[in-house]
Design an enzyme around this catalytic site. Structure first.
Site, short mmCIF file in Angstrom:
data_model
loop_
_atom_site.label_atom_id
_atom_site.label_comp_id
_atom_site.label_asym_id
_atom_site.label_seq_id
_atom_site.Cartn_x
_atom_site.Cartn_y
_atom_site.Cartn_z
N ASN A 1 -0.10 -11.04 -3.44
CA ASN A 1 -1.19 -10.87 -2.49
C ASN A 1 -1.79 -12.24 -2.22
O ASN A 1 -2.27 -12.90 -3.13
CB ASN A 1 -2.25 -9.92 -3.05
N GLY B 1 0.79 -1.23 0.00
CA GLY B 1 0.00 0.00 0.00
C GLY B 1 0.82 1.28 0.00
O GLY B 1 0.29 2.35 0.26
N GLY B 2 2.11 1.17 -0.32
CA GLY B 2 2.94 2.37 -0.43
C GLY B 2 3.39 2.95 0.91
O GLY B 2 4.09 3.96 0.95
N ARG C 1 -4.44 -13.46 -0.94
CA ARG C 1 -5.86 -13.37 -0.57
C ARG C 1 -6.72 -13.27 -1.82
O ARG C 1 -6.21 -13.07 -2.92
CB ARG C 1 -6.08 -12.10 0.26
N ARG D 1 -14.80 0.79 -9.10
CA ARG D 1 -15.05 0.73 -7.66
C ARG D 1 -15.88 1.95 -7.27
O ARG D 1 -15.46 3.08 -7.50
CB ARG D 1 -13.73 0.76 -6.89
N VAL E 1 -10.21 -7.57 -4.26
CA VAL E 1 -11.40 -6.77 -4.58
C VAL E 1 -11.79 -6.99 -6.04
O VAL E 1 -12.96 -7.19 -6.37
CB VAL E 1 -11.13 -5.27 -4.33
N HIS F 1 0.92 -1.41 -13.81
CA HIS F 1 0.72 -2.39 -12.77
C HIS F 1 -0.21 -3.46 -13.30
O HIS F 1 -1.40 -3.22 -13.48
CB HIS F 1 0.12 -1.70 -11.54
C1 MV4 Z 1 7.57 0.24 -7.36
C2 MV4 Z 1 7.34 1.25 -8.31
C3 MV4 Z 1 8.36 1.55 -9.18
N1 MV4 Z 1 9.55 0.90 -9.09
N2 MV4 Z 1 8.76 -0.41 -7.35
C4 MV4 Z 1 3.56 0.91 -4.85
C5 MV4 Z 1 3.00 0.11 -3.72
C6 MV4 Z 1 3.76 -1.17 -3.66
N3 MV4 Z 1 2.85 -2.24 -3.82
C7 MV4 Z 1 4.78 -1.10 -4.74
N4 MV4 Z 1 4.60 0.13 -5.45
C8 MV4 Z 1 5.45 0.52 -6.44
N5 MV4 Z 1 6.64 -0.12 -6.48
C9 MV4 Z 1 9.71 -0.05 -8.19
N6 MV4 Z 1 10.89 -0.69 -8.12
C10 MV4 Z 1 6.11 1.89 -8.32
C11 MV4 Z 1 5.16 1.54 -7.38
C12 MV4 Z 1 3.92 2.26 -7.45
C13 MV4 Z 1 2.74 1.62 -7.81
C14 MV4 Z 1 2.69 0.27 -8.05
C15 MV4 Z 1 1.52 -0.34 -8.39
C16 MV4 Z 1 0.36 0.42 -8.49
C17 MV4 Z 1 0.38 1.74 -8.24
C18 MV4 Z 1 1.56 2.38 -7.89
C19 MV4 Z 1 1.57 3.75 -7.66
C20 MV4 Z 1 2.74 4.37 -7.32
C21 MV4 Z 1 3.91 3.62 -7.20
#
Ligand code: MV4
Length: 504
Positions: free
Chosen positions: A293, A165-166, A295, A341, A298, A209
């Site tokens: 994940n 979740g960042g 689980r 959503r 959603v 993503h």
């Molecule tokens: C990253 C990335 C770019 N480069 N890792 C965001 C939450 C966590 N699940 C991992 N995330 C990210 N990892 C690297 N090496 C960018 C994100 C990211 C992101 C990832 C998926 C969906 C939305 C996002 C929004 C901002 C950053």
């Protein structure tokens, strides 16, 4: 073998799980908080038991109490849904210790994937590509991280090993700003997860993503159900998902390659039940494992709609020790599904959560429309839980048809009493970048505004329909052909058939 399931959740997902149980002929037990006495999941279940006061800590997170209720009501299994206790290895273990089936993976798999550094190194050893970063699974001190950073290169990301979740994530552009960012990342991770451990990854900018749905049974069969595009999100909250991903929809070779890698990642932790492998995919279609994940998610309905697999029923069958009803060869992707959503929040006021009594509601229906909802007229939306009140899912033979159907369904959907993000989704459906499938994880936050979307909205659908066709195909000669023709009739049907001709 158990035939009664306790659903350790609330809202739309609890209702979804009860429906699967009913179709399987299984008894259901709901649990609820004081804020949810009137909730839909309580009405739908065969039995319902009060957990405690509204705050999650005193209700839906009370694993001890939930297990006690399961034993008293003679439920043989617990389905955790998503959120709350779904990814707590200790809860899954406590269920097993109490002689209850946990509808999910083994505690060891939850734990291995829950620690993001352990997950990284485990799947890497199995040959799964990961983003370049720190190796190993132990905790590294600041001096060690500072020494490793230049080898990884900038920009990079500090991530919490307990993350998700960042939270506890920081972008680092240069070595000199890293000590302060390490401190704040560790503080945030400590506050959120009670664990300040962090690791480093090279930052992939402008990536998409894309995640793969996995199903694995206790006999060792592991399959994937294709991908979901999840790049449309705001502050790590997804807003819309679709399947297939417009980015790889025409590349079945890439899909099968990523799917096979996702299966390998799941096998690396001896995964059983439903799970999701998240990838980042760069512009050149290089893909990297991000996390798993462990689980039900959603957005599982978009996969259900295009594969015809009832993921929740399959989860329960798997938890009962049954063999999966599908092999990889049985899985075909049919058409296109999109999920919006629907959140109780105000898109005109920074997506501020909105609470109150739903006085009226009209649900969209008709061909190709599914609504998974946890609310009804008369229900009070409280501030205690997340703002998701329903999911609107549509199917179309093609992406264009799905978009037109989603527009129609959003128009039909009326909710009075709380503010919702329906206007956001309507504007999104008109956005040229969305229509062209040209978006990444930064799109909503950096390139989209309600105000800009609503300027000159007069005649919006016709104008945007033409532009969408052009944007989607601006690199092709055939698109240029259309511009020259300069036709004026741009009804949805003409737009649709034209787009589909172009996409062949
Ligand atoms: C990253 C990335 C770019 N480069 N890792 C965001 C939450 C966590 N699940 C991992 N995330 C990210 N990892 C690297 N090496 C960018 C994100 C990211 C992101 C990832 C998926 C969906 C939305 C996002 C929004 C901002 C950053």
């Amino acid at each position: 073998m158990f035939s009664k399931v306790l659903i350790a959740n609330r809202g739309e997902i609890a209702v979804r799980i009860i429906r699967a149980c009913r179709e399987l002929g299984m008894q259901t037990v709901a649990v609820y908080s004081e804020a949810d006495r009137q909730a839909l999941h309580v009405r739908y279940a065969d039995e319902a038991y009060l957990l405690g006061p509204a705050p999650s800590r005193e209700s839906y997170l009370r694993g001890d109490k939930i297990i006690e209720i399961a034993l008293q009501s003679q439920a043989g299994g617990i389905h955790p849904g998503y959120g709350f206790l779904a990814e707590r290895a200790d809860f899954a273990q406590a269920c097993l210790d109490a002689g209850l089936a946990f509808v999910g993976p083994k505690p060891s798999a939850i734990a291995a994937m829950g620690d993001k550094a352990v997950a990284r190194s485990t799947v890497k050893r199995a040959g799964v590509p990961v983003v370049p970063g720190t190796e190993g699974e132990g905790s590294l001190r600041d001096e060690e991280l500072l020494a490793l950073a230049p080898q990884i290169g900038f920009p990079l990301l500090i991530k919490a090993t307990a993350g998700g979740g960042g939270k506890g994530m920081r972008e680092v552009r240069a070595l000199d700003e890293m000590p302060a960012l390490l401190l704040s990342a560790r503080r945030e991770a400590e506050a959120s997860f009670g664990d300040g451990n962090v690791y480093l990854e090279k930052l992939l900018e402008g990536a998409r993503h894309i995640e793969f749905q996995i199903l694995a049974d206790t006999q060792g069969t592991v399959i994937h159900l294709g991908e979901r595009e999840c790049s449309l999100q705001r502050r790590h909250q997804k807003l819309l998902e679709e399947s297939p991903s417009p980015f790889i929809s025409d590349d079945d070779e890439l899909r099968q390659k990523m799917g096979a890698v996702a299966v390998r990642a799941a096998q690396a932790v001896g995964y059983v039940n439903a799970g999701t492998i998240e990838f980042l995919v760069d512009k050149d279609k290089n893909f990297f494992f991000l996390e798993m994940n462990t689980r039900l998610q959603v957005e599982h309905p978009v996969t259900e709609i295009i594969t015809g697999v009832d993921i929740v029923k399959e989860q329960i069958r798997i938890a009962r020790g049954r063999q999966m009803r599908y092999t990889q060869e049985d899985i075909r992707l049919n058409g296109w599904a999109i999920e919006c959503r629907i959140n109780a929040e105000d898109p005109y006021n920074n997506f501020l959560p909105s609470t109150g009594r739903i006085s009226h509601s009209l649900l969209p229906t008709g061909p190709g429309v599914r609504v998974d909802t946890g609310v009804y007229p008369g229900f009070e939306v409280s501030p205690y839980y997340d703002s998701l009140i329903s999911k609107l899912i549509v199917w179309g033979e093609t992406r264009a048809e799905a978009i037109l159907r989603m527009r129609r369904a959003l128009e039909e959907y009326k909710i009075v009493g709380v503010r919702t993000n329906i206007p956001f989704h309507q504007n999104l459906m008109d956005s040229h970048r969305f229509m062209g499938g040209q978006y990444d994880t930064r799109f909503v936050e950096e390139r989209f505004s309600m105000e800009a979307a609503e300027e000159g909205k007069i005649d919006r659908s016709d104008i945007s329909a033409i532009i969408a066709t052009l944007v989607a195909h601006q690199q092709t000669q055939r698109a240029a052909h259309i511009i020259q023709r300069g036709e004026r009739d741009t009804s949805n049907w003409k737009w649709l058939s034209r787009w589909e001709r172009l996409q062949r």
